[in-house]
Design an enzyme around this catalytic site. Sequence first.
Site, PDB file in Angstrom:
ATOM      1  N   LYS A 169       0.866  -1.184   0.000  1.00 37.77           N
ATOM      2  CA  LYS A 169       0.000   0.000   0.000  1.00 37.77           C
ATOM      3  C   LYS A 169       0.902   1.233   0.000  1.00 37.77           C
ATOM      4  O   LYS A 169       1.442   1.625   1.028  1.00 37.77           O
ATOM      5  CB  LYS A 169      -0.920   0.070   1.223  1.00 37.77           C
ATOM      6  CG  LYS A 169      -1.904   1.263   1.114  1.00 37.77           C
ATOM      7  CD  LYS A 169      -2.483   1.708   2.441  1.00 37.77           C
ATOM      8  CE  LYS A 169      -1.726   2.809   3.117  1.00 37.77           C
ATOM      9  NZ  LYS A 169      -1.732   4.119   2.420  1.00 37.77           N
ATOM     10  N   GLY A 200      -5.016   3.061  -1.181  1.00 40.20           N
ATOM     11  CA  GLY A 200      -6.016   3.358  -0.165  1.00 40.20           C
ATOM     12  C   GLY A 200      -5.429   4.184   0.953  1.00 40.20           C
ATOM     13  O   GLY A 200      -4.236   4.472   0.964  1.00 40.20           O
ATOM     14  N   GLU A 244       9.962   1.975  10.567  1.00 38.80           N
ATOM     15  CA  GLU A 244      10.883   3.109  10.505  1.00 38.80           C
ATOM     16  C   GLU A 244      10.017   4.342  10.676  1.00 38.80           C
ATOM     17  O   GLU A 244       9.194   4.656   9.824  1.00 38.80           O
ATOM     18  CB  GLU A 244      11.648   3.102   9.177  1.00 38.80           C
ATOM     19  CG  GLU A 244      12.815   4.056   9.172  1.00 38.80           C
ATOM     20  CD  GLU A 244      12.477   5.365   8.482  1.00 38.80           C
ATOM     21  OE1 GLU A 244      12.203   6.353   9.212  1.00 38.80           O
ATOM     22  OE2 GLU A 244      12.479   5.405   7.250  1.00 38.80           O
ATOM     23  N   CYS A 278      12.993  11.890   7.271  1.00 39.50           N
ATOM     24  CA  CYS A 278      12.913  11.449   8.667  1.00 39.50           C
ATOM     25  C   CYS A 278      14.238  11.548   9.410  1.00 39.50           C
ATOM     26  O   CYS A 278      14.249  11.710  10.623  1.00 39.50           O
ATOM     27  CB  CYS A 278      12.365  10.028   8.730  1.00 39.50           C
ATOM     28  SG  CYS A 278      13.090   8.931   7.519  1.00 39.50           S
ATOM     29  N   GLU A 378       8.762  16.518  15.523  1.00 40.13           N
ATOM     30  CA  GLU A 378       9.246  16.373  14.150  1.00 40.13           C
ATOM     31  C   GLU A 378       8.437  17.331  13.271  1.00 40.13           C
ATOM     32  O   GLU A 378       7.217  17.228  13.193  1.00 40.13           O
ATOM     33  CB  GLU A 378       9.067  14.933  13.672  1.00 40.13           C
ATOM     34  CG  GLU A 378       9.640  14.711  12.284  1.00 40.13           C
ATOM     35  CD  GLU A 378       9.595  13.260  11.847  1.00 40.13           C
ATOM     36  OE1 GLU A 378      10.584  12.793  11.267  1.00 40.13           O
ATOM     37  OE2 GLU A 378       8.577  12.588  12.087  1.00 40.13           O
TER      38      GLU A 378
END
Length: 472
Positions: A169, A200, A244, A278, A378
Site C-alpha cells: 500500500k 487506499g 521506521e 525522517c 518532528e
Amino acid sequence: MEKLKFYIDGAWVDPAAPSTLGIVNPATEEIFAQISLGSPQDVDRAVKAARRAFAAYSVTSVEERLSWLQKIIAGFRARLPELARMMTLEMGAPITFATERQATVALFHFEEAARVLAQYRFEERMGNGIVRREPIGVCGLITPWNWPLNQVASKVAPALATGCTVVLKPSEIAPLSAMLFAEIVDSAGAPAGVFNLVNGDGPTVGEAIAAHPGIDMVSFTGSTTAGVRVAKLAADTVKRVAQELGGKSANIILADADLKAAVMQGVHACYTNAGQNCQSPTRMLIPRGQRDAAFEAAREAVDAIRLGDPLDPASTMGPLVSRAQFQKVQDLIQSGVDEGATLVAGGTGRPAEVNRGYFVRPTVFGDVTPQMKIAREEIFGPVLSIMSYDSEDEAIEIANDTPFGLAGFVQSKDVARARAVANRIRAGRVYLNGAPFDRSLPFGGYKQSGNGREFGVFGFEEYLEVKAILGH
C-alpha cells in the site's frame, strides 16, 4: 490521468467498490490524476493471491529470483526519467533531485538486494545441526509519501529477493510512481501473486493489512503515531512488525570543526527534500561562544537556496507535499516565534517569489532551548533549530534528550573524537563529517524511531525466519 485499477494476482483489476481520490500537484495546487481508494475486500483479495503464490515462490532457486530482480532493475533504469518526473508531479521534489536522488536511490535498493542474494548463505552448520533461513511469508508493506519509491524499493526488493510475496500500500498522497513501478514488475514476468498493489488510506487499507491474519509480517514507514496503531493491530495475530518512524536528529558541531563549512552543510542537509526527511539533522548543536558566526553562516546557506517550479532543473527546493503539511509547518514556525526563539532566517508565510503551491520559507531559529516545541516535535519541513551547549557532555545530553533515535551527525577535525561522541548518541545511524549515504549499511531507529533495520544484509534478514534442524 486516471489510474483507477489495482495490481492483484498478476493483472490490473477494478476495486471491489468504486471510490476515487484526486491527486494534487503541490506546486500548482491542482488535481492532475485520479486513483481508486481500496477496501478490506481488496486487501483480502490481494492477500489470498500472495498466499497462493508463496507456496511456489518461496522455494524458487536463487538464480530464478536473481533473474527477476535483474529484469526489474533493467526496467527501472529504462523508465527512470519517467519515474522521477512522476515523483516531481505527485510530491514536489525538484526534478534534478528527483532524478539524481529520489529515483536513483530507489534503484540502488534493488541492486543491493541482488548483490546480497547472490552471496547469501541460507544454511550454515551450528552445534550438532543446521541453522536455516527461510522466507517469512506474505508481507504487508505500507509506505510514505516523502520518498515514495525509495521506501517502496527498500521493502519490496529484499522481500522479493528472500522469496516472500508482497501486498503493497503506497501512500495515497503520492501513489503514482509506485503504480509505474508495478508496471515494471509486471513486465519483468514475476509469477502472478508475488507482487500486489492496493491503493487506499491508512485507516482503511493500512489497518486491514496490519490486522489481516493471512499476512505474516508488516513493514511500515511513517509517523510514530501511525506506527503504534499498526503494531497494536498486528499484535492480535503475533505477526512480525518492522517500523521506521519519526526522527529529530541532532547535528553536534564540536568546537574544533570548521564552523562555517559545518553550519552551511548542516543547513542544506536539514533541508534535503524540503525538510520532509525522517533523518534530517533538524537540531544543530553549536558551542555557545560561536553563536553569532553560526547564525551568519546559516543565513548565507539559506540565501543559496533556489525555490521555484520543481520541473525547472535550476530549482533546489520545491513545495511541501500537501496543504495539511504546509499548515502544520506554518503552525510550528509560529510556535517557535511565540516561545521566544530567535528568527535567524525565514519565518511564516509563503516565499515572496511564489504565489501558489505549498512552498514554505526556508527557516532557521537560533537560541532554541530543549523544551521548545520546535526542539521536541518532528516538523517535516525546511525548519532548523540551532541550540547552544557549553560542554561536550552537555551536547550529547541534549542530543539524546528526545523520544526519537533515528540518526545523529557529528562534525570534528579529529575523527577519533567524533567517533567517541558518535558512540554515545542513542540512534541507529550516525554520520561523521558529512559522510555520504551508503545503501549497504543498516538504517533504522532506537526508541520511538522504530524497530528492525532496512538496507543491505540487515534489511534482507528482516524478511527471513530462522529454523534450527537438529541431528543432521
